[in-house]
Design a protein around this motif. Structure first.
Motif, PDB file in Angstrom:
ATOM      1  N   HIS A  37       0.815  -1.227   0.000  1.00  0.00           N
ATOM      2  CA  HIS A  37       0.000   0.000   0.000  1.00  0.00           C
ATOM      3  C   HIS A  37       0.843   1.268   0.000  1.00  0.00           C
ATOM      4  O   HIS A  37       0.309   2.366  -0.164  1.00  0.00           O
ATOM      5  CB  HIS A  37      -0.953   0.013   1.205  1.00  0.00           C
ATOM      6  N   SER A  38       2.171   1.099   0.130  1.00  0.00           N
ATOM      7  CA  SER A  38       2.990   2.337   0.033  1.00  0.00           C
ATOM      8  C   SER A  38       3.125   2.792  -1.415  1.00  0.00           C
ATOM      9  O   SER A  38       3.539   3.916  -1.693  1.00  0.00           O
ATOM     10  CB  SER A  38       4.371   2.089   0.633  1.00  0.00           C
ATOM     11  N   LEU A  39       2.763   1.934  -2.363  1.00  0.00           N
ATOM     12  CA  LEU A  39       2.987   2.244  -3.783  1.00  0.00           C
ATOM     13  C   LEU A  39       1.889   3.093  -4.406  1.00  0.00           C
ATOM     14  O   LEU A  39       2.073   3.684  -5.462  1.00  0.00           O
ATOM     15  CB  LEU A  39       3.092   0.932  -4.574  1.00  0.00           C
ATOM     16  N   VAL A  40       0.723   3.064  -3.774  1.00  0.00           N
ATOM     17  CA  VAL A  40      -0.395   3.791  -4.382  1.00  0.00           C
ATOM     18  C   VAL A  40      -0.897   4.857  -3.424  1.00  0.00           C
ATOM     19  O   VAL A  40      -0.901   4.643  -2.216  1.00  0.00           O
ATOM     20  CB  VAL A  40      -1.542   2.831  -4.778  1.00  0.00           C
ATOM     21  N   PRO A  41      -1.275   6.027  -3.961  1.00  0.00           N
ATOM     22  CA  PRO A  41      -1.616   7.144  -3.078  1.00  0.00           C
ATOM     23  C   PRO A  41      -3.015   7.044  -2.492  1.00  0.00           C
ATOM     24  O   PRO A  41      -3.883   6.382  -3.036  1.00  0.00           O
ATOM     25  CB  PRO A  41      -1.522   8.349  -4.013  1.00  0.00           C
ATOM     26  N   PHE A  42      -3.187   7.707  -1.350  1.00  0.00           N
ATOM     27  CA  PHE A  42      -4.525   7.955  -0.818  1.00  0.00           C
ATOM     28  C   PHE A  42      -5.000   9.249  -1.459  1.00  0.00           C
ATOM     29  O   PHE A  42      -4.369  10.281  -1.313  1.00  0.00           O
ATOM     30  CB  PHE A  42      -4.472   8.153   0.700  1.00  0.00           C
ATOM     31  N   LEU A  43      -6.074   9.197  -2.212  1.00  0.00           N
ATOM     32  CA  LEU A  43      -6.533  10.427  -2.865  1.00  0.00           C
ATOM     33  C   LEU A  43      -7.900  10.862  -2.362  1.00  0.00           C
ATOM     34  O   LEU A  43      -8.308  11.979  -2.537  1.00  0.00           O
ATOM     35  CB  LEU A  43      -6.591  10.217  -4.389  1.00  0.00           C
TER      36      LEU A  43
END
Lengths: 25, 145
Positions: free
Chosen positions: A13-19
């Motif tokens: 989950h560090s690879l994809v952003p929280f948007l």
């Protein structure tokens, strides 16, 4: 032969952003 | 812990870039080992869309959002762009400022950035061109309605 000691492992989950907005709509 | 979420309105720096969009996180470097939610280890360049979907399904806290690229403008910082996303089912508008080479994972396509050549040059990660209309993988907390 020398074994690599510490290879960093990153969580998926560090690879994809929280948007998503965090405030209430 | 997961990075803080971005709020709509004024342009925000991408959480993965800490406070300024001038650095790239190390885990995008080709060969980086990524642990999926089921414990499986994969290299960053080998990740597939299913890996993110299945990991989110396993996670009790996180959920996958689809974020559609709506606009890509020149950023205020050199070598950066401002990307406007329509996030989630309500297409909430969120803007992030990221480096040109910052990779996003596009559903069914893989890693994509606004400057793929630069991404490949810096990270040795093969990359497609990120375009308006691309649907990217993003995360949200399950607890958020």
């Amino acid at each position: 032969n020398v074994e690599p000691r510490s290879v960093p492992v990153f969580p998926w989950h560090s690879l994809v952003p929280f948007l998503a907005p965090t405030q209430s709509d | 812990s997961p990075a803080p979420a971005l709020a709509p309105g004024p342009v925000q720096a991408s959480p993965s870039l800490s406070s300024s969009p001038t650095t790239l996180p190390p885990f995008f470097m080709r060969g980086s080992i990524i642990q999926l939610a089921d414990g499986e280890l994969k290299r960053v360049e080998d990740l597939k869309t299913e890996d993110f979907i299945q990991s989110a399904e396993i996670s009790s806290e996180l959920k996958i959002d689809s974020s559609t690229v709506e606009r890509i403008d020149t950023g205020q910082t050199p070598n950066a762009v401002i990307i406007q996303f329509g996030v989630g089912e309500h297409k909430a508008q969120v803007c992030v400022e990221v480096l040109l080479e910052y990779p996003f994972f596009v559903f069914g396509q893989g890693w994509s950035s606004c400057c793929p050549d630069r991404t490949t040059q810096l990270l040795e990660l093969s990359c497609a061109k990120l375009c308006v209309g691309d649907v990217c993988v993003s995360l949200t907390l399950r607890s958020l309605r």
